[in-house]
Design an enzyme around this catalytic site. Structure first.
Site, PDB file in Angstrom:
ATOM      1  N   SER A 169       0.742  -1.279  -0.073  1.00 15.80           N
ATOM      2  CA  SER A 169      -0.178   0.066   0.029  1.00 15.80           C
ATOM      3  C   SER A 169       0.754   1.246  -0.081  1.00 15.80           C
ATOM      4  O   SER A 169       2.025   0.991   0.442  1.00 15.80           O
ATOM      5  CB  SER A 169      -1.034   0.093   1.419  1.00 15.80           C
ATOM      6  N   TYR A 182      -2.312  -0.837  10.765  1.00 18.80           N
ATOM      7  CA  TYR A 182      -2.226  -1.088   8.896  1.00 18.80           C
ATOM      8  C   TYR A 182      -1.193  -0.353   8.297  1.00 18.80           C
ATOM      9  O   TYR A 182      -0.403  -1.386   7.435  1.00 18.80           O
ATOM     10  CB  TYR A 182      -3.285  -0.465   8.511  1.00 18.80           C
TER      11      TYR A 182
END
Length: 277
Positions: A169, A182
């Site tokens: 990501s 995350y």
């Protein structure tokens, strides 16, 4: 959203990718987290190009329903190649033995594994003082251990020339408030990808990752439904729009293809340039 360009702030381009790699027809891919979202799009796109897909997900009922829906759509479409089969399977990515079973399913069904896509992941929210031991453990278990276990199961059965793609990501390099668990997990995925590329290169296996930014998925629906949040998000994207799953799929297609046969150890951003802002 239709396949035409949406108008206004945050418009998304959903036109299908026209890229076609004929050498991929007849090959076999394993995709985790494939019952919905990006994973389901990956399965559909590869099968359209003649790739057989073993699709795994923790939600067995949803995975079966998605596989049936995609297979019916493929049968009704007119595609250049004979479409690939989509075989659903149950998978808990936190269990190494489940990855081994998924790999065996692919071998039993098709006799080989050419591509493995570690797509499954979770996206928890908590400010730093509120991150619990359970949350950080679950996030690292799904997002990092799930990638490692998948790569291990794949590499044990792959031939030289095969490819693994992990989902990282842009959050691996950009901090987002409330996403400490995350962001740290995706930074680990990006670095794990490099380690895997170095070690599995001895077997002729390529390993890369994709680092999406703001993409039109359920994860970003709240941003698109909140005008101030959307305006702030787009201000940090040089292309000033949200990306589409189709645009992430285009990068996956390239990384799996022979066009990327000398590309390994990279995390390729699909973020409209936001990592630079």
């Amino acid at each position: 959203m239709s396949n035409t360009e949406a108008t206004g702030p945050g418009r998304v381009l959903h036109q299908p990718m026209t890229a076609h790699y004929p050498e991929m027809a007849g090959k076999v891919a394993v995709i985790t987290g494939a019952a919905r979202g990006m994973g389901a799009r990956f399965a559909a796109g590869l099968a359209t190009r003649g790739v057989h897909v073993v699709a795994g997900d923790l939600d067995d009922a949803a995975m079966t329903a998605t596989a049936d829906e995609l297979s019916a759509a493929l049968a009704a479409e007119s595609v250049a190649d004979e479409p690939g089969r989509i075989v659903p399977s149950t998978l808990d990515v936190t269990r190494a033995e489940d990855h081994v079973a998924l790999a065996r399913r692919a071998i039993d069904e098709f006799g080989r594994i050419d591509f493995w896509v570690n797509n499954a992941g979770i996206f928890p929210f908590a400010e730093v003082p509120d991150v619990t031991p359970e949350q950080i453990r679950a996030t690292l278990s799904v997002n990092v251990e799930g990638v490692l276990f998948g790569a291990q199961a794949a590499a044990a059965r792959m031939r030289p020339g095969s490819a693994i793609v992990n989902m990282a990501s842009v959050s691996a390099v950009r901090v987002r408030r409330g996403r400490a668990a995350y962001c740290s997990s995706k930074a680990a995925v990006a670095h794990l990808t490099e380690s895997l590329a170095v070690e599995l290169g001895d077997q002729g296996i390529r390993v890369n990752s994709i680092a999406p930014g703001y993409i039109d998925t359920e994860m970003t629906r709240w941003i698109q439904d909140d005008a101030p949040a959307l305006e702030k998000a787009l201000a940090a994207v040089p292309l000033h729009r949200i990306g589409s799953p189709e645009e992430v799929f285009g990068v996956l297609l390239f990384l799996l293809s022979d066009s990327a046969r000398y590309v390994t150890g990279h995390s390729l951003a699909v973020d409209g340039g936001s990592r630079h802002v």
